[in-house]
Design a protein around this motif. Structure first.
Motif, PDB file in Angstrom:
ATOM      1  N   GLN A 150       0.987  -1.335   0.021  1.00 55.17           N
ATOM      2  CA  GLN A 150       0.081   0.225  -0.027  1.00 55.17           C
ATOM      3  C   GLN A 150       0.678   1.399  -0.168  1.00 55.17           C
ATOM      4  N   CYS A 151       1.974   1.336   0.412  1.00 55.00           N
ATOM      5  CA  CYS A 151       3.080   2.517   0.445  1.00 55.00           C
ATOM      6  C   CYS A 151       3.901   2.537  -0.665  1.00 55.00           C
ATOM      7  N   VAL A 152       4.675   1.035  -0.673  1.00 57.67           N
ATOM      8  CA  VAL A 152       6.021   1.047  -2.376  1.00 57.67           C
ATOM      9  C   VAL A 152       4.738  -0.109  -3.626  1.00 57.67           C
ATOM     10  N   SER A 153       5.956  -0.168  -3.747  1.00 60.54           N
ATOM     11  CA  SER A 153       5.433  -1.040  -4.935  1.00 60.54           C
ATOM     12  C   SER A 153       5.702  -2.170  -4.824  1.00 60.54           C
ATOM     13  N   GLU A 154       4.896  -3.537  -5.715  1.00 59.45           N
ATOM     14  CA  GLU A 154       4.883  -4.663  -5.003  1.00 59.45           C
ATOM     15  C   GLU A 154       6.781  -5.458  -5.345  1.00 59.45           C
ATOM     16  N   ARG A 155       7.252  -5.003  -6.189  1.00 60.91           N
ATOM     17  CA  ARG A 155       8.564  -5.921  -5.711  1.00 60.91           C
ATOM     18  C   ARG A 155       9.540  -4.939  -4.350  1.00 60.91           C
ATOM     19  N   HIS A 156       9.194  -3.492  -4.740  1.00 62.14           N
ATOM     20  CA  HIS A 156      10.049  -3.313  -3.329  1.00 62.14           C
ATOM     21  C   HIS A 156       9.420  -4.554  -1.924  1.00 62.14           C
ATOM     22  N   ALA A 157       7.811  -4.264  -1.411  1.00 61.24           N
ATOM     23  CA  ALA A 157       7.640  -4.760  -1.031  1.00 61.24           C
ATOM     24  C   ALA A 157       8.122  -6.336  -0.728  1.00 61.24           C
ATOM     25  N   ARG A 158       8.003  -6.932  -1.980  1.00 62.80           N
ATOM     26  CA  ARG A 158       8.236  -8.226  -1.911  1.00 62.80           C
ATOM     27  C   ARG A 158       9.394  -8.419  -0.882  1.00 62.80           C
ATOM     28  N   ALA A 159      10.648  -7.676  -1.576  1.00 58.82           N
ATOM     29  CA  ALA A 159      12.746  -6.843  -1.229  1.00 58.82           C
ATOM     30  C   ALA A 159      12.069  -7.320   0.213  1.00 58.82           C
ATOM     31  N   LEU A 160      11.531  -6.126   1.413  1.00 65.27           N
ATOM     32  CA  LEU A 160      11.658  -6.105   1.637  1.00 65.27           C
ATOM     33  C   LEU A 160      11.180  -6.893   2.698  1.00 65.27           C
ATOM     34  N   VAL A 161      10.159  -8.180   2.233  1.00 64.62           N
ATOM     35  CA  VAL A 161       9.967  -9.074   3.650  1.00 64.62           C
ATOM     36  C   VAL A 161      10.722 -10.596   3.148  1.00 64.62           C
ATOM     37  N   THR A 162      11.548  -9.998   2.309  1.00 62.91           N
ATOM     38  CA  THR A 162      12.863 -10.719   1.907  1.00 62.91           C
ATOM     39  C   THR A 162      14.204 -10.929   3.100  1.00 62.91           C
ATOM     40  N   VAL A 163      14.595 -11.502   3.556  1.00 64.83           N
ATOM     41  CA  VAL A 163      16.305 -11.614   4.771  1.00 64.83           C
ATOM     42  C   VAL A 163      16.618 -11.354   2.880  1.00 64.83           C
ATOM     43  N   PRO A 164      17.718 -10.230   3.134  1.00 68.31           N
ATOM     44  CA  PRO A 164      19.162 -10.464   2.112  1.00 68.31           C
ATOM     45  C   PRO A 164      20.099 -11.426   3.107  1.00 68.31           C
ATOM     46  N   PRO A 165      20.433 -12.379   1.768  1.00 73.21           N
ATOM     47  CA  PRO A 165      21.081 -13.373   2.864  1.00 73.21           C
ATOM     48  C   PRO A 165      23.060 -12.800   3.354  1.00 73.21           C
ATOM     49  N   SER A 166      22.573 -11.296   3.215  1.00 73.73           N
ATOM     50  CA  SER A 166      24.290 -11.030   4.385  1.00 73.73           C
ATOM     51  C   SER A 166      23.879 -10.875   5.261  1.00 73.73           C
ATOM     52  N   TRP A 167      22.299  -9.803   5.317  1.00 75.76           N
ATOM     53  CA  TRP A 167      22.084  -9.481   6.680  1.00 75.76           C
ATOM     54  C   TRP A 167      22.617 -10.370   8.231  1.00 75.76           C
ATOM     55  N   PRO A 168      22.253 -11.509   8.404  1.00 82.06           N
ATOM     56  CA  PRO A 168      22.997 -11.797   9.785  1.00 82.06           C
ATOM     57  C   PRO A 168      24.086 -11.660   9.946  1.00 82.06           C
ATOM     58  N   GLU A 169      25.544 -11.843   8.580  1.00 83.13           N
ATOM     59  CA  GLU A 169      26.751 -11.493   9.317  1.00 83.13           C
ATOM     60  C   GLU A 169      26.740 -10.236   9.183  1.00 83.13           C
ATOM     61  N   LEU A 170      26.590  -9.132   8.534  1.00 82.95           N
ATOM     62  CA  LEU A 170      26.625  -7.399   8.747  1.00 82.95           C
ATOM     63  C   LEU A 170      26.307  -7.590  10.044  1.00 82.95           C
ATOM     64  N   LEU A 171      25.249  -7.717  10.104  1.00 81.40           N
ATOM     65  CA  LEU A 171      24.662  -7.729  12.081  1.00 81.40           C
ATOM     66  C   LEU A 171      25.569  -8.040  12.778  1.00 81.40           C
ATOM     67  N   GLU A 172      26.403  -8.982  13.103  1.00 83.46           N
ATOM     68  CA  GLU A 172      26.801  -9.624  13.911  1.00 83.46           C
ATOM     69  C   GLU A 172      28.388  -8.969  13.189  1.00 83.46           C
ATOM     70  N   LYS A 173      28.745  -8.680  12.575  1.00 79.26           N
ATOM     71  CA  LYS A 173      30.013  -7.334  12.415  1.00 79.26           C
ATOM     72  C   LYS A 173      29.877  -6.198  12.804  1.00 79.26           C
ATOM     73  N   THR A 174      28.400  -5.910  12.479  1.00 79.70           N
ATOM     74  CA  THR A 174      28.270  -4.638  13.150  1.00 79.70           C
ATOM     75  C   THR A 174      27.871  -4.324  14.430  1.00 79.70           C
ATOM     76  N   TRP A 175      27.866  -4.902  14.998  1.00 79.91           N
ATOM     77  CA  TRP A 175      27.320  -5.225  16.188  1.00 79.91           C
ATOM     78  C   TRP A 175      28.813  -5.324  17.050  1.00 79.91           C
ATOM     79  N   GLN A 176      29.482  -6.227  16.730  1.00 81.27           N
ATOM     80  CA  GLN A 176      31.044  -6.413  17.434  1.00 81.27           C
ATOM     81  C   GLN A 176      31.707  -5.305  17.049  1.00 81.27           C
ATOM     82  N   TRP A 177      31.758  -4.311  16.157  1.00 80.62           N
ATOM     83  CA  TRP A 177      32.367  -3.050  15.557  1.00 80.62           C
ATOM     84  C   TRP A 177      31.709  -2.453  17.206  1.00 80.62           C
TER      85      TRP A 177
END
Length: 396
Positions: free
Chosen positions: A46-73
């Protein structure tokens, strides 16, 4: 910021196809990222395109590793004494207001700097000046950047630049010059200088500026919008220029070719409603043509640090020794006391010049000239340039 909140901001910032503008639209609709990612794909559509909405509900594969790296930093114990790290988001009260008022503020700012500054209000609102210019400046251009930054830094201004070679590095060095290396910043102190970089803050580029970056971290701030691990990609450097100008009330261009990143910064400053200043130079120097073009377009021609202070209506702290009568940049010595320059310096003028030309102008033999030039070079009055050229620098 707890781990879940950090993870949500990182996920929003790194979701493919979601730029700053779309992200701000989502935040305006759903609130903080933690609430945004609790929405269904249908609600997001209702706010963005269907393509963007689909991307938002899909967890990026690199996200868990980036979160851990950033939290440790963020929570690492290997920081130099007196420094701290932080991530400042659009929803943080510490986010710089002047940057927030621009057209494209970053979602997140990674910050490393003096602990007293990072834990307080890191950005010197209303008293920041961007100083930018050529990566290959003339000897006089590098000295101008250093002396302007030193003089203006001594009045309490924060000098903002990009940690690049040439003018940027000279500006950071000048801003740090009035500060005793062993004097830590206190709560309420403004950062001496802010370096806005085009990589993740877990690396320094160029690598030769590692020591400079460490000194900036002790007495100022290193800032990036890019996630940890981001290498020095060419498109990132022009993009970060909007942050340099956006943090600043004005932008001073010291030297710039007609096609340069410094002119991009000046254009962005103009679009953001900020002042633009330019230092004129030799009509024969390619590095001066960008400044001359800016002046033709309405930039303020400046010859001294006082010109900048007056144009921006910046008041001087009571303790400063910088006086309105100073005409030379970065010195407290009135122009009337400047010693008479030598005949050789008069013959040199202010443009790069070769030995043969000096022989013709002075009537001296080459050997005598070389001796005098060496003496002036050792005194820091003359610089030796590539191509067997010489140029006077500073007050010489």
């Amino acid at each position: 910021m707890d781990r879940d909140e950090l993870g949500a901001w990182l996920r929003l910032a790194t979701t493919p196809g979601i730029g700053n503008q779309t992200a701000r639209k989502l935040l305006a609709t759903f609130g903080l990222p933690t609430a945004l990612f609790a929405q269904t794909e249908a609600a997001l559509s209702q706010c963005v395109s269907e393509r963007h909405a689909r991307a938002l509900v899909t967890v990026p594969p690199s996200w868990p590793e980036l979160l851990e790296k950033t939290w440790q930093w963020l929570h690492a114990s290997d920081l130099a004494e007196g420094t701290a790290r932080a991530i400042i988001t659009l929803g943080d009260v510490r986010y710089p207001k002047k940057l927030l008022d621009t057209e494209d503020p970053p979602l997140m700012l990674y910050v490393v700097g003096a602990r007293a500054v990072v834990q307080g209000q890191p950005f010197a609102e209303g008293r920041c000046l961007a100083v930018v210019g050529s990566r290959n400046p003339t000897a006089q251009g590098a000295d101008n950047a250093y002396q302007f930054a030193k003089a203006l830094g001594a009045t309490g201004l924060t000098i903002v630049s990009g940690l690049a070679l040439g003018v940027d590095a000279a500006a950071h060095e000048g801003a740090l010059a009035p500060i005793a290396p062993d004097r830590p910043l206190k709560q309420g102190d403004a950062p001496a200088t802010i370096a806005v970089v085009g990589t993740g803050l877990d690396r320094v580029y160029p690598s030769r500026h590692l020591d400079l970056a460490h000194r900036i971290a002790r007495h100022g701030l290193l800032v990036s919008e890019y996630p940890l691990g981001t290498p020095p990609l060419a498109p990132n450097f022009p993009k970060r220029n909007r942050i340099i100008s956006g943090l600043s009330q004005g932008t001073l261009v010291v030297e710039a070719a007609l096609a340069s990143g410094s002119l991009i910064t000046a254009r962005l400053a103009t679009e953001q409603g900020r002042e633009v200043f330019a230092i004129p130079g030799s009509i024969h120097a390619p590095q001066s043509r960008g400044c001359h073009a800016l002046i033709k377009q309405g930039a303020k021609l400046v010859e001294s640090a006082q010109d900048v202070l007056e144009e921006c209506r910046w008041a001087l702290p009571a303790a400063t020794s910088f006086t309105a009568g100073d005409t030379a940049v970065g010195t407290d010595e009135p122009a009337a006391t400047v010693p008479q320059e030598s005949a050789l310096l008069q013959a040199m003028g202010y443009d790069p010049v070769g030995l043969d030309a000096l022989v013709n102008r002075t009537g001296m033999d080459a050997a005598s000239l070389q001796v005098q030039l060496l003496e002036l070079e050792l005194d820091g009055v003359v610089a030796r340039l590539p191509g067997a050229l010489f140029q006077r620098v500073g007050r010489g």
